[in-house]
Design a protein around this motif. Structure first.
Motif, PDB file in Angstrom:
ATOM      1  N   UNK A  12      38.015  -5.729   7.158  1.00 28.62           N
ATOM      2  CA  UNK A  12      37.010  -6.670   6.690  1.00 28.62           C
ATOM      3  C   UNK A  12      35.634  -6.023   6.809  1.00 28.62           C
ATOM      4  N   UNK A  13      34.633  -6.649   6.243  1.00 24.91           N
ATOM      5  CA  UNK A  13      33.272  -6.120   6.309  1.00 24.91           C
ATOM      6  C   UNK A  13      32.813  -6.020   7.765  1.00 24.91           C
ATOM      7  N   UNK A  14      33.102  -7.032   8.562  1.00 20.76           N
ATOM      8  CA  UNK A  14      32.705  -7.041   9.971  1.00 20.76           C
ATOM      9  C   UNK A  14      33.395  -5.904  10.738  1.00 20.76           C
ATOM     10  N   UNK A  15      34.679  -5.706  10.487  1.00 14.19           N
ATOM     11  CA  UNK A  15      35.420  -4.623  11.159  1.00 14.19           C
ATOM     12  C   UNK A  15      34.894  -3.262  10.718  1.00 14.19           C
ATOM     13  N   UNK A  16      34.604  -3.120   9.444  1.00 12.26           N
ATOM     14  CA  UNK A  16      34.080  -1.851   8.941  1.00 12.26           C
ATOM     15  C   UNK A  16      32.711  -1.562   9.541  1.00 12.26           C
ATOM     16  N   UNK A  17      31.867  -2.577   9.672  1.00 11.00           N
ATOM     17  CA  UNK A  17      30.547  -2.388  10.286  1.00 11.00           C
ATOM     18  C   UNK A  17      30.672  -1.971  11.743  1.00 11.00           C
ATOM     19  N   UNK A  18      31.638  -2.545  12.463  1.00 15.88           N
ATOM     20  CA  UNK A  18      31.859  -2.165  13.857  1.00 15.88           C
ATOM     21  C   UNK A  18      32.358  -0.725  13.939  1.00 15.88           C
ATOM     22  N   UNK A  19      33.279  -0.366  13.063  1.00 12.03           N
ATOM     23  CA  UNK A  19      33.777   1.010  13.030  1.00 12.03           C
ATOM     24  C   UNK A  19      32.646   1.992  12.738  1.00 12.03           C
ATOM     25  N   UNK A  20      31.812   1.671  11.769  1.00  6.65           N
ATOM     26  CA  UNK A  20      30.686   2.549  11.439  1.00  6.65           C
ATOM     27  C   UNK A  20      29.681   2.636  12.581  1.00  6.65           C
ATOM     28  N   UNK A  21      29.503   1.543  13.323  1.00  9.34           N
ATOM     29  CA  UNK A  21      28.613   1.574  14.489  1.00  9.34           C
ATOM     30  C   UNK A  21      29.158   2.533  15.548  1.00  9.34           C
ATOM     31  N   UNK A  22      30.476   2.558  15.720  1.00  8.29           N
ATOM     32  CA  UNK A  22      31.081   3.492  16.668  1.00  8.29           C
ATOM     33  C   UNK A  22      30.937   4.933  16.174  1.00  8.29           C
ATOM     34  N   UNK A  23      31.215   5.144  14.903  1.00  9.58           N
ATOM     35  CA  UNK A  23      31.171   6.486  14.331  1.00  9.58           C
ATOM     36  C   UNK A  23      29.758   7.050  14.325  1.00  9.58           C
ATOM     37  N   UNK A  24      28.796   6.244  13.955  1.00  6.76           N
ATOM     38  CA  UNK A  24      27.417   6.722  13.809  1.00  6.76           C
ATOM     39  C   UNK A  24      26.558   6.445  15.036  1.00  6.76           C
ATOM     40  N   UNK A  25      27.199   6.209  16.163  1.00  2.98           N
ATOM     41  CA  UNK A  25      26.458   5.986  17.403  1.00  2.98           C
ATOM     42  C   UNK A  25      25.602   7.220  17.713  1.00  2.98           C
ATOM     43  N   UNK A  26      24.350   7.016  18.094  1.00  2.00           N
ATOM     44  CA  UNK A  26      23.472   8.157  18.361  1.00  2.00           C
ATOM     45  C   UNK A  26      23.752   8.848  19.704  1.00  2.00           C
ATOM     46  N   UNK A  27      24.769   8.409  20.413  1.00  2.00           N
ATOM     47  CA  UNK A  27      25.081   8.985  21.718  1.00  2.00           C
ATOM     48  C   UNK A  27      25.486  10.444  21.583  1.00  2.00           C
ATOM     49  N   UNK A  28      25.109  11.239  22.552  1.00  2.78           N
ATOM     50  CA  UNK A  28      25.415  12.670  22.556  1.00  2.78           C
ATOM     51  C   UNK A  28      26.042  13.058  23.893  1.00  2.78           C
TER      52      UNK A  28
END
Length: 118
Positions: A12-28
């Motif tokens: 779903x859009x909400x699940x995809x947004x959560x996945x993208x938030x994990x993938x594009x997290x600025x953490x290093x």
């Protein structure tokens, strides 16, 4: 209305947004959640991911269960001989070259970095 020939997205859009938030997290470094070079999630618990990303543990758990049920993730052995959760490269891949994409696909389907090298 949807077309009969049109394939529905697995998330779903909400699940995809959560996945993208994990993938594009600025953490290093030690706080990294997703490694784009390997297309793999780091070995962090849901509690650690919850604290780093600021999303609820239950929503993260549902997302990972859905990814697994849809066949979009798989546990693989990385180059350090650690078991990590890999996101299916054909679903979301971040490399620029065709060689790297093919290698990631081989790693996903064969289940380990060493098998993909062979």
């Amino acid at each position: 209305m949807s077309n009969k020939g049109e394939k529905a997205l697995p998330l779903t859009t909400r699940e995809m947004n959560l996945l993208l938030a994990l993938i594009h997290s600025p953490r290093r470094g030690a706080n990294k959640i997703f490694d784009k070079k390997d297309n793999c999630f780091t070995n962090k618990s849901l509690r650690e991911k919850e604290q780093l990303i600021g999303k609820s543990r239950s929503s993260l758990q549902r997302l990972f269960q859905k990814l697994e049920s849809e066949g979009l993730t798989r546990t693989v052995i990385n180059v350090q001989n650690e078991e990590v959760l890999m996101l299916k490269p054909s679903f979301q891949c971040f490399s620029g070259s065709k060689y790297e994409t093919n290698f990631k696909n081989a790693m996903f389907h064969l289940g380990s970095h060493n098998n993909a090298c062979e």
